[in-house]
Design an enzyme around this catalytic site. Sequence first.
Site, mmCIF file in Angstrom:
data_model
loop_
_atom_site.group_PDB
_atom_site.id
_atom_site.type_symbol
_atom_site.label_atom_id
_atom_site.label_comp_id
_atom_site.label_asym_id
_atom_site.label_seq_id
_atom_site.Cartn_x
_atom_site.Cartn_y
_atom_site.Cartn_z
ATOM 1 N N ALA A 2 0.823 -1.210 0.000
ATOM 2 C CA ALA A 2 0.000 0.000 0.000
ATOM 3 C C ALA A 2 0.861 1.266 0.000
ATOM 4 C CB ALA A 2 -0.948 -0.021 1.188
ATOM 5 N N HIS A 3 0.183 2.409 0.038
ATOM 6 C CA HIS A 3 0.836 3.714 -0.083
ATOM 7 C C HIS A 3 1.805 3.975 1.066
ATOM 8 C CE1 HIS A 3 -2.802 4.451 2.370
ATOM 9 N NE2 HIS A 3 -2.037 5.322 3.017
#
Length: 291
Positions: free
Chosen positions: A216-217
């Site tokens: 994820a980010h």
Amino acid sequence: MKSSEIALYLNAKMFGEDINLVKVSTLTNIQENSLIFSKEKVDNCFFKDKKNVCLIVPDFDGEIYNNTVIICENPRLAIAKAIKKFFVKNRLPGICSTSKIHPTAKIGRDVYIGEFCVIGEYVEISDYTCIMNNVVINDNVKIGKNCLIKSGTVIGEKGFGFEIAEDGTPLEFPHIGSVTIEDNVEIGALNTVVSGAIENTIIHSYVKTDDHVHIAHNCEIGEKTIITACSEISGSVLIGKRCWLGPNCSIMNKIKIGDYSLIGLGAVVVKDVTPNCVMVGNPAKFLKNRF
């Protein structure tokens, strides 16, 4: 090639005949003129009914007959190196005509880009990197030298982030960062590596991810870490160097995992992990020191 070529490449001692090798086979299906390995010492009579076989093994003191023995402390590592050097056909560089590459993208020397890929604005792909089929690389992503991105992977798309308005409506938190991938990284098939919200998501050198991994980010993955199939790494997770993440593990957002740690099969990590820990279970608990 000759068995002596392999021994020389591995810097290992060779005993027996210098035979021609044309294939690799397994201990359960040994074929003539093939390279095989055993992680453990084999029986002294192993070669009695065999001919023109080259065995990589940690030790051997039996009769070799018309065969070859190469002594290596780690036979599995040795045969992996030998296969990579002598038995894998290197893909010729080039860009397939079905791929769409933005004019601002910078493509290095001897890069391969497969069928139906999409490369966005200001992407940088460095020398000797291989992008397989149906890969999407979004704007501003930087990929280092000698990387492999397997088919169906998406790198640098917007991550999942929402703030809840007063009336309960989820409102998008824009992701304006990108992804930086350093040298000698392998990203598996059907992976998602999400862009950072403001700063970049970073994958350091020699990281290897299996198929079906989600990063994820704003994650940062330390060098030489291995992430196996179906692992899920939530936003802003920091993973140290030379870690091992087992299949189907889940890491909660903003967790820090120290260097050399091992996360077990299906483990759910909800607290920071200090270096050199083996963590198992749901929620993940300390089992022992890894080293």
